[in-house]
Design a protein around this motif. Structure first.
Motif, PDB file in Angstrom:
ATOM      1  N   ASN A  40       1.055  -1.043   0.030  1.00 52.29           N
ATOM      2  CA  ASN A  40       0.137  -0.648   0.076  1.00 52.29           C
ATOM      3  C   ASN A  40       0.955   1.494   0.033  1.00 52.29           C
ATOM      4  OD1 ASN A  40      -2.126  -1.524   0.448  1.00 52.29           O
ATOM      5  ND2 ASN A  40      -2.159  -2.121   2.315  1.00 52.29           N
ATOM      6  N   ASP A  41       0.734   1.967   0.994  1.00 49.21           N
ATOM      7  CA  ASP A  41       1.434   3.191   1.110  1.00 49.21           C
ATOM      8  C   ASP A  41       2.207   3.305   2.605  1.00 49.21           C
ATOM      9  OD1 ASP A  41       0.607   4.531  -1.685  1.00 49.21           O
ATOM     10  OD2 ASP A  41      -1.255   5.142  -0.232  1.00 49.21           O
ATOM     11  N   HIS A  65       5.734   1.007  -6.947  1.00 46.04           N
ATOM     12  CA  HIS A  65       6.922   1.308  -5.394  1.00 46.04           C
ATOM     13  C   HIS A  65       8.207   1.342  -6.073  1.00 46.04           C
ATOM     14  CE1 HIS A  65       3.663   1.704  -2.608  1.00 46.04           C
ATOM     15  NE2 HIS A  65       3.275   0.649  -2.862  1.00 46.04           N
ATOM     16  N   SER A  93       5.553  -1.188 -10.985  1.00 45.90           N
ATOM     17  CA  SER A  93       4.469  -2.029 -10.484  1.00 45.90           C
ATOM     18  C   SER A  93       4.126  -3.794  -9.767  1.00 45.90           C
ATOM     19  CB  SER A  93       2.704  -1.446 -10.990  1.00 45.90           C
ATOM     20  OG  SER A  93       2.921  -1.824 -12.082  1.00 45.90           O
ATOM     21  N   GLN A 111      13.402   6.101   0.705  1.00 42.86           N
ATOM     22  CA  GLN A 111      11.902   6.327   0.961  1.00 42.86           C
ATOM     23  C   GLN A 111      11.201   5.548  -0.472  1.00 42.86           C
ATOM     24  OE1 GLN A 111      12.578  11.190  -0.360  1.00 42.86           O
ATOM     25  NE2 GLN A 111      12.916   9.926  -2.101  1.00 42.86           N
ATOM     26  N   CYS A 112      10.017   5.772  -0.759  1.00 42.53           N
ATOM     27  CA  CYS A 112       9.321   5.559  -2.448  1.00 42.53           C
ATOM     28  C   CYS A 112       9.647   6.491  -2.897  1.00 42.53           C
ATOM     29  CB  CYS A 112       8.013   4.787  -1.994  1.00 42.53           C
ATOM     30  SG  CYS A 112       7.322   4.959  -3.391  1.00 42.53           S
ATOM     31  N   VAL A 114       7.627   7.211  -4.782  1.00 43.94           N
ATOM     32  CA  VAL A 114       6.222   8.219  -5.812  1.00 43.94           C
ATOM     33  C   VAL A 114       5.430   8.152  -4.452  1.00 43.94           C
ATOM     34  CG1 VAL A 114       3.850   7.279  -6.617  1.00 43.94           C
ATOM     35  CG2 VAL A 114       6.144   6.287  -7.825  1.00 43.94           C
ATOM     36  N   HIS A 115       5.540   7.873  -3.507  1.00 41.84           N
ATOM     37  CA  HIS A 115       4.697   8.105  -2.081  1.00 41.84           C
ATOM     38  C   HIS A 115       5.160   8.580  -1.266  1.00 41.84           C
ATOM     39  CE1 HIS A 115       3.204   4.481  -4.978  1.00 41.84           C
ATOM     40  NE2 HIS A 115       2.229   5.358  -4.925  1.00 41.84           N
ATOM     41  N   GLY A 116       6.479   9.078  -1.270  1.00 43.00           N
ATOM     42  CA  GLY A 116       7.589   9.374   0.122  1.00 43.00           C
ATOM     43  C   GLY A 116       8.112  10.362   0.256  1.00 43.00           C
ATOM     44  N   GLY A 123       5.759  10.394   4.615  1.00 48.67           N
ATOM     45  CA  GLY A 123       4.519   9.493   3.494  1.00 48.67           C
ATOM     46  C   GLY A 123       5.519   8.304   3.662  1.00 48.67           C
ATOM     47  N   MET A 124       5.644   7.439   2.834  1.00 50.81           N
ATOM     48  CA  MET A 124       6.997   6.666   2.380  1.00 50.81           C
ATOM     49  C   MET A 124       7.998   6.221   2.745  1.00 50.81           C
ATOM     50  SD  MET A 124       4.970   3.655   0.079  1.00 50.81           S
ATOM     51  CE  MET A 124       5.915   1.858  -0.196  1.00 50.81           C
TER      52      MET A 124
END
Length: 166
Positions: A40-41, A65, A93, A111-112, A114-116, A123-124
């Motif tokens: 997920n995130d 990710h 993905s 980090q990711c 895309v999401h952090g 974030g991630m």
């Protein structure tokens, strides 16, 4: 023919035994494997404390990710393998996994992409604290006698103290 004294032979045996014990500790066989799930995130667990020589495997379960270590002594960007190691660290993905062995002490922030963001702290994101010295436990250290001198009559028992340091 010159024969080493009993004390010299005992000290040599102790030095060999302690040296072998020291060389055996901290070997690759002693390394611990950790897994971080990429779901997920979030990373689970997001924070790890490990020892020099330990391995961490990140495993993605199918969302877009990657793992990008942007701060610390060990930096990498991985997803379908790792940049610079025949792989590609671009977010992906598909289900993927990769493993990194940490050979240097320090704190790694990742980090990711895309999401952090490690820079913003949101974030991630995740942290790995690698404890231990570079080459630390692979070195057997040194030996020293606990007393400056020993005296014993032939045929009598003697206890010789030896300390390992380093």
């Amino acid at each position: 023919m010159h024969r080493p004294s009993l004390v010299a032979r005992c000290l040599r045996s102790v030095a060999i035994a302690i040296g072998l014990a020291g060389a055996a500790s901290g070997s690759a066989a002693d390394a611990t494997d950790f897994t971080v799930e990429v779901r997920n995130d979030f990373f689970s667990p997001a924070n790890l404390t490990i020892q020099v020589g330990d391995r961490v495997t990140w495993r993605n379960f199918g969302m877009n990710h990657n793992v990008n270590a942007v701060v610390g002594p060990t930096q990498f960007r991985c997803a379908n393998g790792c940049d610079g190691q025949g792989g590609n660290g671009t977010p992906a993905s598909n289900a993927w996994e990769f493993t990194i062995t940490f050979d240097q002490a320090g704190t790694i922030r990742y980090q990711c992409d895309v999401h952090g963001s490690v820079a913003s702290g949101f974030g991630m994101i995740g942290t790995i604290v690698v404890e231990g010295e570079v080459g630390g436990s692979d070195e057997p250290g040194q030996l020293r006698l606990t007393q400056g001198s020993y005296s014993v009559s032939e045929g009598n028992p003697v206890t010789i103290g030896v300390e390992r340091f380093g």
